[in-house]
Each structure stands twice: as C-alpha cells, then as structure tokens.
Design a protein around this motif. Sequence first.
Motif, PDB file in Angstrom:
ATOM      1  N   ILE A 167       0.596  -1.161  -0.016  1.00 29.70           N
ATOM      2  CA  ILE A 167       0.127  -0.128  -0.189  1.00 29.70           C
ATOM      3  C   ILE A 167       0.826   1.131   0.111  1.00 29.70           C
ATOM      4  O   ILE A 167       0.388   2.267  -0.570  1.00 29.70           O
ATOM      5  CB  ILE A 167      -0.741  -0.097   1.340  1.00 29.70           C
ATOM      6  CG1 ILE A 167      -1.979  -1.062   1.029  1.00 29.70           C
ATOM      7  CG2 ILE A 167      -1.463   1.175   1.297  1.00 29.70           C
ATOM      8  CD1 ILE A 167      -2.954  -1.216   2.152  1.00 29.70           C
ATOM      9  N   LEU A 168       2.023   1.111   0.623  1.00 31.33           N
ATOM     10  CA  LEU A 168       2.967   2.329   0.766  1.00 31.33           C
ATOM     11  C   LEU A 168       3.487   2.671  -0.649  1.00 31.33           C
ATOM     12  O   LEU A 168       3.497   3.973  -1.013  1.00 31.33           O
ATOM     13  CB  LEU A 168       4.332   1.876   1.549  1.00 31.33           C
ATOM     14  CG  LEU A 168       4.946   3.011   1.742  1.00 31.33           C
ATOM     15  CD1 LEU A 168       4.576   4.246   2.371  1.00 31.33           C
ATOM     16  CD2 LEU A 168       6.191   2.716   2.603  1.00 31.33           C
ATOM     17  N   LEU A 251       6.793  -0.969   9.807  1.00 32.35           N
ATOM     18  CA  LEU A 251       6.341   0.074   8.865  1.00 32.35           C
ATOM     19  C   LEU A 251       7.234   1.393   9.113  1.00 32.35           C
ATOM     20  O   LEU A 251       7.830   1.918   7.826  1.00 32.35           O
ATOM     21  CB  LEU A 251       5.211   0.775   9.717  1.00 32.35           C
ATOM     22  CG  LEU A 251       4.529   2.082   8.709  1.00 32.35           C
ATOM     23  CD1 LEU A 251       4.288   1.817   7.339  1.00 32.35           C
ATOM     24  CD2 LEU A 251       3.134   2.394   9.448  1.00 32.35           C
ATOM     25  N   LEU A 304      -5.825  -0.022  12.682  1.00 36.78           N
ATOM     26  CA  LEU A 304      -5.423   0.807  11.865  1.00 36.78           C
ATOM     27  C   LEU A 304      -5.958   2.062  12.138  1.00 36.78           C
ATOM     28  O   LEU A 304      -5.340   3.231  12.078  1.00 36.78           O
ATOM     29  CB  LEU A 304      -5.592   0.599  10.346  1.00 36.78           C
ATOM     30  CG  LEU A 304      -4.823  -0.452   9.725  1.00 36.78           C
ATOM     31  CD1 LEU A 304      -5.277  -0.732   8.375  1.00 36.78           C
ATOM     32  CD2 LEU A 304      -3.303  -0.019   9.744  1.00 36.78           C
ATOM     33  N   LEU A 307      -4.628   3.492  15.488  1.00 35.45           N
ATOM     34  CA  LEU A 307      -3.176   3.903  15.569  1.00 35.45           C
ATOM     35  C   LEU A 307      -3.163   5.368  14.657  1.00 35.45           C
ATOM     36  O   LEU A 307      -2.271   6.158  15.093  1.00 35.45           O
ATOM     37  CB  LEU A 307      -2.326   3.029  14.789  1.00 35.45           C
ATOM     38  CG  LEU A 307      -1.972   1.791  15.426  1.00 35.45           C
ATOM     39  CD1 LEU A 307      -1.318   0.755  14.655  1.00 35.45           C
ATOM     40  CD2 LEU A 307      -0.990   2.180  16.795  1.00 35.45           C
ATOM     41  N   ALA A 373       7.197  10.479  11.971  1.00 35.93           N
ATOM     42  CA  ALA A 373       5.791  11.066  12.137  1.00 35.93           C
ATOM     43  C   ALA A 373       4.917  10.836  10.988  1.00 35.93           C
ATOM     44  O   ALA A 373       3.582  10.935  10.967  1.00 35.93           O
ATOM     45  CB  ALA A 373       5.979  12.589  12.114  1.00 35.93           C
ATOM     46  N   ALA A 375       4.120   7.799   9.778  1.00 39.04           N
ATOM     47  CA  ALA A 375       3.519   6.382  10.255  1.00 39.04           C
ATOM     48  C   ALA A 375       2.053   6.440  10.336  1.00 39.04           C
ATOM     49  O   ALA A 375       1.331   5.746   9.783  1.00 39.04           O
ATOM     50  CB  ALA A 375       4.257   5.784  11.091  1.00 39.04           C
ATOM     51  N   PRO A 376       1.599   7.299  11.458  1.00 42.97           N
ATOM     52  CA  PRO A 376       0.406   7.278  11.592  1.00 42.97           C
ATOM     53  C   PRO A 376      -0.643   7.632  10.335  1.00 42.97           C
ATOM     54  O   PRO A 376      -1.889   7.170  10.290  1.00 42.97           O
ATOM     55  CB  PRO A 376       0.110   8.335  12.887  1.00 42.97           C
ATOM     56  CG  PRO A 376       1.316   8.371  13.393  1.00 42.97           C
ATOM     57  CD  PRO A 376       2.318   8.359  12.199  1.00 42.97           C
ATOM     58  N   TYR A 378       0.105   7.210   7.405  1.00 48.83           N
ATOM     59  CA  TYR A 378       0.198   6.425   6.460  1.00 48.83           C
ATOM     60  C   TYR A 378      -1.188   5.042   6.904  1.00 48.83           C
ATOM     61  O   TYR A 378      -1.812   4.546   6.050  1.00 48.83           O
ATOM     62  CB  TYR A 378       1.409   5.595   6.148  1.00 48.83           C
ATOM     63  CG  TYR A 378       1.371   4.079   5.762  1.00 48.83           C
ATOM     64  CD1 TYR A 378       1.040   4.063   4.309  1.00 48.83           C
ATOM     65  CD2 TYR A 378       1.319   3.080   6.621  1.00 48.83           C
ATOM     66  CE1 TYR A 378       1.180   2.860   3.732  1.00 48.83           C
ATOM     67  CE2 TYR A 378       1.152   1.835   5.944  1.00 48.83           C
ATOM     68  CZ  TYR A 378       0.958   1.574   4.634  1.00 48.83           C
ATOM     69  OH  TYR A 378       0.744   0.453   4.191  1.00 48.83           O
ATOM     70  N   ARG A 379      -0.983   4.912   8.157  1.00 48.30           N
ATOM     71  CA  ARG A 379      -2.060   3.948   8.733  1.00 48.30           C
ATOM     72  C   ARG A 379      -3.378   4.486   8.204  1.00 48.30           C
ATOM     73  O   ARG A 379      -4.344   3.495   7.939  1.00 48.30           O
ATOM     74  CB  ARG A 379      -1.979   3.709  10.219  1.00 48.30           C
ATOM     75  CG  ARG A 379      -0.594   2.803  10.480  1.00 48.30           C
ATOM     76  CD  ARG A 379      -0.081   3.021  11.899  1.00 48.30           C
ATOM     77  NE  ARG A 379       0.682   1.632  12.194  1.00 48.30           N
ATOM     78  CZ  ARG A 379       2.035   1.790  12.833  1.00 48.30           C
ATOM     79  NH1 ARG A 379       2.063   3.119  13.615  1.00 48.30           N
ATOM     80  NH2 ARG A 379       2.816   0.973  13.023  1.00 48.30           N
ATOM     81  N   ALA A 382      -4.154   4.018   4.768  1.00 47.40           N
ATOM     82  CA  ALA A 382      -3.842   2.614   4.565  1.00 47.40           C
ATOM     83  C   ALA A 382      -5.698   2.105   4.701  1.00 47.40           C
ATOM     84  O   ALA A 382      -6.229   1.151   4.044  1.00 47.40           O
ATOM     85  CB  ALA A 382      -3.278   1.579   5.200  1.00 47.40           C
TER      86      ALA A 382
ATOM     87  N   LEU B 144       7.745   9.834  19.328  1.00 48.64           N
ATOM     88  CA  LEU B 144       7.626   9.013  18.111  1.00 48.64           C
ATOM     89  C   LEU B 144       7.660   7.549  18.267  1.00 48.64           C
ATOM     90  O   LEU B 144       6.864   6.838  17.429  1.00 48.64           O
ATOM     91  CB  LEU B 144       8.759   9.499  17.157  1.00 48.64           C
ATOM     92  CG  LEU B 144       8.440  10.825  16.480  1.00 48.64           C
ATOM     93  CD1 LEU B 144       9.427  11.565  15.965  1.00 48.64           C
ATOM     94  CD2 LEU B 144       7.195  10.781  15.453  1.00 48.64           C
ATOM     95  N   ASN B 148       4.616   4.961  17.655  1.00 48.16           N
ATOM     96  CA  ASN B 148       4.562   4.116  16.414  1.00 48.16           C
ATOM     97  C   ASN B 148       4.433   2.710  16.956  1.00 48.16           C
ATOM     98  O   ASN B 148       4.060   1.957  16.274  1.00 48.16           O
ATOM     99  CB  ASN B 148       5.515   4.428  15.513  1.00 48.16           C
ATOM    100  CG  ASN B 148       5.418   5.745  14.637  1.00 48.16           C
ATOM    101  OD1 ASN B 148       4.262   6.017  14.530  1.00 48.16           O
ATOM    102  ND2 ASN B 148       6.501   6.294  14.264  1.00 48.16           N
ATOM    103  N   GLU B 229       0.975  -5.974  10.419  1.00 46.52           N
ATOM    104  CA  GLU B 229       1.953  -4.975   9.403  1.00 46.52           C
ATOM    105  C   GLU B 229       2.450  -6.166   8.050  1.00 46.52           C
ATOM    106  O   GLU B 229       2.206  -5.656   7.121  1.00 46.52           O
ATOM    107  CB  GLU B 229       3.152  -4.361  10.168  1.00 46.52           C
ATOM    108  CG  GLU B 229       3.105  -3.537  11.294  1.00 46.52           C
ATOM    109  CD  GLU B 229       2.566  -2.038  10.650  1.00 46.52           C
ATOM    110  OE1 GLU B 229       2.299  -1.363  11.409  1.00 46.52           O
ATOM    111  OE2 GLU B 229       2.725  -1.707   9.470  1.00 46.52           O
ATOM    112  N   SER B 233       1.318  -5.678   4.075  1.00 43.18           N
ATOM    113  CA  SER B 233       2.785  -5.320   3.750  1.00 43.18           C
ATOM    114  C   SER B 233       2.896  -3.936   3.112  1.00 43.18           C
ATOM    115  O   SER B 233       2.206  -3.852   2.032  1.00 43.18           O
ATOM    116  CB  SER B 233       3.304  -6.583   3.044  1.00 43.18           C
ATOM    117  OG  SER B 233       4.364  -5.773   2.254  1.00 43.18           O
ATOM    118  N   PRO B 234       3.444  -2.948   3.943  1.00 36.31           N
ATOM    119  CA  PRO B 234       3.715  -1.847   3.087  1.00 36.31           C
ATOM    120  C   PRO B 234       4.484  -1.469   1.818  1.00 36.31           C
ATOM    121  O   PRO B 234       4.084  -0.866   1.109  1.00 36.31           O
ATOM    122  CB  PRO B 234       4.273  -0.758   4.232  1.00 36.31           C
ATOM    123  CG  PRO B 234       5.165  -1.730   5.060  1.00 36.31           C
ATOM    124  CD  PRO B 234       4.297  -3.077   5.015  1.00 36.31           C
TER     125      PRO B 234
END
Lengths: 426, 235
Positions: A167-168, A251, A304, A307, A373, A375-376, A378-379, A382, B144, B148, B229, B233-234
């Motif tokens: 997805i990234l 991630l 998700l 988060l 920063a 990461a959240p 992106y979640r 997603a 962070l 995370n 995760e 999968s990213p």
Amino acid sequence: MAEDNILSDDLLRQLISVGEVDILVGLHTHNHAKTIGHMVQVIREGLLKYFPRERVAVLNADGGSVDGTPELVRAASITDLRRENSFYTLRTLHCISSQYGTNVSNGTAMHIIVAAADLLRARACAMIAPESSEIRPDWMDQLLGPVYRDNADFVAPVYRRQRFEGILVTNLLYPMTRALYGKSIREPRPGEFAFSDRLASRLVGHPMWSQDAGRLGPEVCLTLEALAEGHRIVQAFLGPKGQAERPAPDLVAALRQTVGPLFWSMENANGAWSSPAEAPTLLTIGPAFDVGTDGTANIDLARLHHLFCSGTKDLESVLKSIVSADTLSQLQYAASLDQAHFHLSDELWAKAVYEFASAYRRSVISRDHIIQALAPLYRGRAHTFVTENLNAAPDALGERIEALCVTFERFKPYLLELWSAPERGS
Amino acid sequence: MTDMIVSELGQAWNEFAHGFAHLLPRLLEMLIIALVGWVIAYLLKVMLRSLLRLVKFDHLSERAGATQLLSTAALPSPSGLLVQLVFWITWVGILLAGISFLDIGGLQKHIGVFFLYLPRFFVALFVIFLGMLASGFFARAALLGAVNSDLPSPHLLSQAVRVLIIALTISMAFEELGLAQRTIIIAFAIVFGALMLGMAIAFGLGGQDLAREFLERRLSAQRRERKHEGDLSPL
C-alpha cells in the motif's frame, strides 16, 4: 576513482581474474543459505538460455553471513545444470562472492555491484533481491534483454501483487514519482532491476552512497536518478512478487527505506522534477498493472484506525511543525470520526505528503523524525484505501489508484510553491 | 577656635580638591572607557545578531525545542537572549576594567575574579544549550517511538526523557559554575537513584504479576503488530 574505495583488494583480484564481461548479475545477501543455492541455479539457467554467447559473471556481495551463503554461491556447480537441462555455454560462467563487512547494508552491497559493473565494463547489470522466491529463468531475459539488446538504460519490474500488498507503493511512492517525473514507474522501489553501463558509470560516484538515503533505500535512489537524468527506462512484467520468507520490515523501517530516499532524491535532483526534461516514452513489456484478488484476510482495520487517531492526537506538537495548520485541523477532524465514518481523502493525503516533503527539505526537525511522523498518517490512509476497495474488482482498483495519481499531479503546483517558499528564519 | 575650624575645613577642602583633582582624570578616563565599551558592546551585538541570523540560530533552537522552552518562561528568543547576554557581559566587563582605573583598594581583586569566572559562565551556557538540544531531540524520539509502537502514555515517557536530560544538564552546568556543586550532584544522584530503584522495585517486586502480564501483553502485542503489518505489507 570511487570504486577503488568500495572494492576490497580481494574482490578486485577476483574481478581482474574475470576480466571484462558483457553481463553481470548482482546478488546482495545476508544469511540467505536457504534460498541462495536455488536462486543462483535459476539465474545461471536463465543466463545460459538467453545469453549463451555472452561473457557473464554473477557477483554476490555478502553482509557477513554466518550460514555459509557465500560458499553456496561459489559452490553452485554448472555441471549439475547442464546435466539437468542440457544447456551448453561457449564461455566460462564466473561466480564471485565477497564479504563487505559484518554490518548488513543494501546500499553498500549495491554500491559494490555497481562499481564492479563499471570496472568490468558490463553492458548490462541486473540486481536480484535474495528473497525473490518466485524467480524464473526468463527474468534474466526480461531484465537484461532491454538493456543489452535494445539500448535501454534502466529496467524496472512490474509485479503481480495481491490487492492490498504494498500500500505504501501504490498510495505514495508510485503516485508521487509519477507526479514528479511524469512517468508511470509502477515499482519505484524495485527488488529486481537492471541498468546499463552508461548509468553504472554515472552511479558509481553518486553522492547517495554516503547518505542515509543511499544506505537504506538504494533501490529508490537508483530509480529516481534514472528518472531525473532522463535515461531510457523500460518496465518488464516479472509475474508475482515473491513472498519473502523473512518478516517484512516494520512500517517505520519501510518508510525509512522508501520515503526518506524519495524526499532526499527530490532535494538532490535540484528541482529536475519541477519541470522534467523530455525523456523517451516509457515502454512496458507485458501488462503494466496486474493485481490478484487475495489479500483482504486478517487486516485489522480497527487497529489501523486506532493507530491513526492516537498518533494524530499524541503527535500534535510534532505534526504542527511539519504540516500546515489547515492540514493539521483536517487530520484532527478525520481523527475525531468513528471508524465507520472515517475517511482520509486523496486530496488530504497528497497535500500532507507534499508538506512532509517540504518539511524534510527545510529540516524543520530531525529528518528521521519527520519520516517517523508519517507512520500514523500512512495507517489512516491504508485504512481508507482498504475500506474503499474491499470488494473492488482488479480494474476498479486500478482506476482507484489512477485517481489518486491524478490527485497527486493536481497538487504538484502546491508542492512547487512549498518547495520554493523561503525558509523560515531566513 | 574659629581659626582652627576654618583651617581644618580648609585643609579638608584642599585634600578633597586634591583627591578630586587626582580622581577626575581617572573618572573621565573611566567614563570614556564606559562609552567606548558601550560602542564596542553594541557593535558586537549587531555583528553577533547578523551572524546568528546567517547560521539560522533561531531555526536551530526552534528545532531543538529551546525556543518553546524560553517562550514558556516568558523569555525572548534564543538569539535575542544570547545577543543581550553578550552585550551586557561585554559592557559590564569593559566597565569593570574602567573601574579598576579608579584604583579603589580591594575592588581590583573582585574584578579579577569576575573575569576569571567568565569562561566558566560561557561553558555553562554552552552546556545548557547542548542539553536543551539533546532533551528536545530525545524527547521527540521517545514520543515518536512510543506512538508508533502503540505504547501507553507516550507523552509521559517523552516528558520523563526530557526532564531527565534537563536535570542532568543543569547539574552539569552548576558543577561548571561551581555553585552548590556537592548539593546538586548529591541531589541528582539521590533523585536518579531513587527513581530507578523505585521503578525496579515497583515493577519487579510490587507488581510482579502486573510486570509478567505487561511483558506478556507487550510481547504478544509486538507479535500481533508484526503480523498485522505483515498482512498489510507496506512494500
């Protein structure tokens, strides 16, 4: 010369004994004993089948394996292959292995392979990820053929992916790369790729190798360098993307390996992406987009959502220094919605990503913290992507990604505006 | 009697006039030094302000979190504070050098001590600045990392890291200044030791079951996280 520094004396001796080659295949490994033997045999099979007359070498740059990976590469016997497949080669097929240290670094391994390709004057060099469980002999032809026979400079792969795999890549790397350079490179972080001698000579002394971007995400840097310099790029369909036996990077590590190098390359390209030069049309061999129907099982959407919400709330002070007040308030509004109504729109996502890129350039805080920063967000993205496409047919999914790409392109003037804005405090 | 008084007064006046005549040129010299000192300090201030602007000192301080810290304490920006500090130290330094011209007994010794103290003062300031940089960076890194990893109370963790580094910095700065050296070091050691011991006892003994449960939950959560995760999968 740059390769003098990166190539050890032992490796130089081995390379000199090989002499010039037409084709080089690079493998960067670290404790891949389980798969490497089979992989080398498949590579050799492909080379014997598709390039029987060429001078070929396989180079393994190993990051200090303790499971005998280098020995397996060196010991891979060509006679077994001949016996099984009745292949005959007119030349010796060299297999070289060299350990570059005990700290695993894809960047160092790839730098060694690029430097070796340059030194051996290989007309085409292919890089194969050691986790590629789906490797087939025809990959050699798909990857090396366009460079060796058709004068391409860079061959990027196209994989058949599961619906929500990567997805990234589908929601950030691909749309943003396309918006920047106007080229639909489906896999800006390729596991497997090939490049020409022209590109190798440009890459060998590139500043990326001494930066975190090049050390952590050399694949992204190489792809973007090929794009920025207007090289002739071809995409080749390789079939399903192999499922790694090892757990995928978490991630934050994935963001460091992809988004960090992407933002760094934007800065390093000195605005080459702001008005990309006319480059040859992108040719794709095989389907440009192929998606499977699996991949919906076991996705914890509630997690998700949680988060994203907690991340947006807890990181408010950090996000405040990265994104604009308007974007932050929109993110906070999204975080206030319950899971059933949650939605992180294409526009908000594209805008936020561009603001992150600009903040990275201006180094408003530590660059690594900026990447973390993300990461959240992106979640959250997603979550939206999965929710919107839970029952989408492959074609509809393709259209959905296309719409996101268009949004990224539409917001490019905003990125340019952010990029050219004077830095705070100057 | 009257003659004596007049004579004494005359003598006193003469002594005063003599002393004043002796002091006046030095006073004038001191005033000139003070004036020149002010000009030098002002020029230094202007130059330093330009230099700090050139190296984007405020930007750096903002990144480090020093600006926020100073604004919380209703202090000017870091560059403003530094510029003012340099201005006053320069001017007061030159002024004191001028005062030493007055040749007042005992004062010169104190002035000497003041000048000897200045390098330590600047080192202490530098230590505090570095400490602020480090506390801002590590507090943000902790925040962070905690967010995370979905750890509970990420802000508490981040603030604990910040407070710990600032406390360490202050104790180092005080040690450099030679102020309440022992008290600060002992206080820091006691607080830090007590904190660690308290946490160890609370976590290991007092909350044995809780600790086990927490660790089990964390480890299984990590496994679950990795699985999620992995499923999504990213890359």
